[in-house]
Design an enzyme around this catalytic site. Structure first.
Site, PDB file in Angstrom:
ATOM      1  CB  THR A 148      -3.947   5.076  -3.148  1.00  0.00           C
ATOM      2  OG1 THR A 148      -2.889   5.062  -2.077  1.00  0.00           O
ATOM      3  CG2 THR A 148      -4.530   6.302  -2.982  1.00  0.00           C
ATOM      4  CB  CYS A 207       1.775   8.529  -2.707  1.00  0.00           C
ATOM      5  SG  CYS A 207       1.712   6.865  -2.412  1.00  0.00           S
ATOM      6  NE  ARG A 267       6.440   2.628  -8.197  1.00  0.00           N
ATOM      7  CZ  ARG A 267       5.539   2.055  -7.165  1.00  0.00           C
ATOM      8  NH1 ARG A 267       4.526   1.490  -7.266  1.00  0.00           N
ATOM      9  NH2 ARG A 267       5.950   2.513  -6.103  1.00  0.00           N
TER      10      ARG A 267
END
Length: 439
Positions: A127, A267, A338
Site C-alpha cells: 500500500t 491497513c 501490529r
C-alpha cells in the site's frame, strides 16, 4: 521479450517470485505455487525457516497447506535472479509523525534491483500513495539493475486486498485490481493474476489509479467507523445504548452496517495517512479523512476512561483493582499485533496506576513482548478480577458462557464488578447486576 512470459510460467520455464512473506505475501506465494514455480523471498531468516518447517505463524493458510506447498522459500536474494515475474508485498507503515514510512518498499526495490534480469515484470502490492511505484520504486530498480524501465523490464501495481483472519473473503474470492505501465504489461499482469484469482481481475487505466484504489477503499471504511465511534461517544454521555441504536438502524434496507470499535492494524489504521500525505504535498489539506483518523486514534483512551469511570462508580479504587484485558491483536481471530489500538487502552490504564493483565490466545508471546512490552497471561491464571475488559472478539472469548465470564471475578457483590464489552459480544442481560458498559 515479454510476450511469452505468461506461457513460460504455466509451462514451468519461468519462475514467479514473492518479495516479502508476511500476511499478504506468503498466502499469495502458496496460491501461485499450485500453478507455477514460485520462489518465496524474505530477509527474515527465522521466518523463512519456520515456513520451510511447515509452521504458519500468520495462520493464513495453515500448517498443513504450508507443509505441502512447492514454494521455494529462501532468504538468499540471489535466488531472485531465477524469476522473471516478481511481486513485492512488503509492509508500508507510518512514522511517529504519521508520515509514510517507505523504508521497507525502498529496501525491497534495492534488493530486487540488484538481481533483476532483462525481460522481467515487477508488480507492487504494498500500500502506497499514488505515484510511489513510478516515482520512487522505478528509479531504484533502474539504478540498482542498470536496466531501463519500459525497455528491459516493466512494472505494474495490484493492491493487496487480503483480510487477515477472514476465512470467507480470501485471496482467490476477492476481485483483484490490476494495472501496468502500458497496455502490454497491463494485459500480461492481468493474465498472470487470473491464474489464481477465481473472482477475476479488474484492470484500471494507470498505476496511479490502482494505487489510489487501495488507499481510498480503506479510508472510506475508516471514515464510516469514525462516524460510529463519534456517535458512541455522544450516546455514552446521553446514557443511550449504542448497540441498541445500531440494531434499530440496521432494520432499514439502506443501513451500511458499520459499528464502533478500535481501528488499528496495518491497513485501515495506516492507509488514510498515505492518502492525506500526498494530498497535502499538492496543497490540499484533508477536511474529513484526518478528522476521522483523529476520532479513531482516540478510541483506546476513551474505552480506558470508561472502564476507570465505571470502577469509580462501583466504589473501587482503580489503582488497587485487579484488571484484565482480553485480546491484544488488532482484530479478532488473527495473530497480527501490529498497530493494535488495545495498546492505547493499556497505556491509559497505566497512567492511572493500573497494572492490567493481558490474555490473548492468538498473539505470539514474543511478538507481544517485543511490540508492547506485554507479558501475556493464560486464561486459567485470570482470577479474582474487579474489572474485565473484552477488547478483541476472538472466538475463544465469544464462546465463553456467562458463567465462564462470571467465574473470573472476585467473590463480592455484582454491583462492585465492572465488565467492559468493547465489541458487544457478551449477552448484556446476563450481567444486569454488574457495572456493565459496552462501546
Amino acid at each position: 521479450m515479454f510476450t511469452t512470459l505468461y506461457e513460460d510460467l504455466l509451462a514451468g520455464d519461468a519462475k514467479l517470485s514473492l518479495v516479502g512473506l508476511g500476511y499478504v505475501g506468503m498466502p499469495i506465494a502458496v496460491e501461485f505455487a499450485k500453478h507455477v514455480p514460485v520462489i518465496g523471498f524474505d530477509i527474515n531468516e527465522a521466518k523463512v525457516e519456520q515456513y520451510k518447517q511447515g509452521h504458519d505463524s500468520t495462520n493464513e493458510v495453515g500448517d498443513e497447506a504450508l507443509a505441502h506447498t512447492t514454494v521455494d522459500f529462501t532468504a538468499d536474494p540471489t535466488r531472485l535472479e531465477e524469476a522473471r515475474f516478481h511481486i513485492v508485498a512488503v509492509p508500508t507503515p507510518v512514522n511517529q509523525d504519521k508520515t509514510p514510512d517507505l523504508t521497507p518498499v525502498i529496501g525491497a526495490s534495492e534488493t530486487l534491483g540488484k538481481h533483476l534480469k532483462p525481460g522481467s515484470i515487477v508488480v507492487y502490492e504494498s500500500t502506497v500513495y499514488p505515484g510511489v511505484t513510478e516515482d520512487v520504486c522505478v528509479p531504484i530498480l533502474e539504478r540498482e539493475s542498470g536496466l531501463r524501465c519500459g525497455e528491459d523490464f516493466k512494472v505494474g501495481y495490484s493492491p493487496e486486498r487480503i483480510n487477515p483472519g477472514d476465512r470467507v473473503h480470501t485471496l482467490t474470492t476477492i476481485r483483484k485490481v490490476v494495472s501496468g505501465m502500458d497496455d502490454e504489461s497491463a494485459e500480461l499482469i492481468r493474465r498472470v493474476y487470473d491464474i489464481v484469482i477465481a473472482a477475476g481481475t479488474f484492470p484500471v487505466s494507470t498505476i496511479k489509479t490502482a494505487e489510489a484504489v487501495k488507499v481510498v477503499e480503506n479510508s472510506q471504511r475508516d471514515i464510516n467507523i469514525a462516524f460510529m465511534n463519534e456517535l458512541a461517544m455522544v450516546f455514552d454521555r446521553m446514557g443511550i445504548d449504542t448497540s441498541e441504536v445500531i440494531e434499530g438502524m440496521n432494520t432499514k434496507w439502506n443501513a451500511l452496517g458499520f459499528r464502533p470499535g478500535l481501528v488499528g492494524g496495518h491497513c485501515i489504521g495506516v492507509d488514510p495517512y498515505y492518502f492525506t500525505y500526498e494530498a497535502e504535498k499538492l496543497g490540499y489539506h484533508s477536511q474529513i479523512i484526518l478528522s476521522g483518523r483523529k476520532v479513531n486514534d482516540g478510541m483506546g483512551g476513551f474505552v480506558a476512561d470508561a472502564a476507570i469511570r465505571e470502577m469509580v462508580q462501583a466504589g473501587l479504587a482503580p489503582a488497587k483493582s485487579r484488571v484484565a484485558v482480553l485480546g491484544l491483536t488488532f482484530k479478532e481471530d488473527c495473530p497480527d499485533v501490529r498497530n493494535s489500538k488495545v495498546d492505547d487502552i493499556l497505556a491509559r490504564l497505566r497512567q492511572y496506576g493500573i497494572a492490567p493483565q493481558v490474555c490473548d490466545p492468538w498473539a505470539d508471546p514474543a511478538d507481544a513482548k517485543a511490540a508492547y512490552g506485554v507479558d501475556l497471561v493464560p486464561m486459567e491464571e485470570l482470577r479474582d478480577l474487579d474489572c474485565l475488559i473484552v477488547a478483541v472478539a476472538h472466538r475463544q472469548f465469544r464462546d465463553m458462557s456467562s458463567d465462564d465470564v462470571k467465574a473470573l471475578f472476585a467473590d463480592k457483590p455484582d454491583a462492585e464488578k465492572v465488565l467492559v464489552d468493547v465489541k458487544s459480544v457478551l449477552p448484556k442481560a446476563e450481567f444486569a447486576g454488574y457495572r456493565y458498559w459496552r462501546l
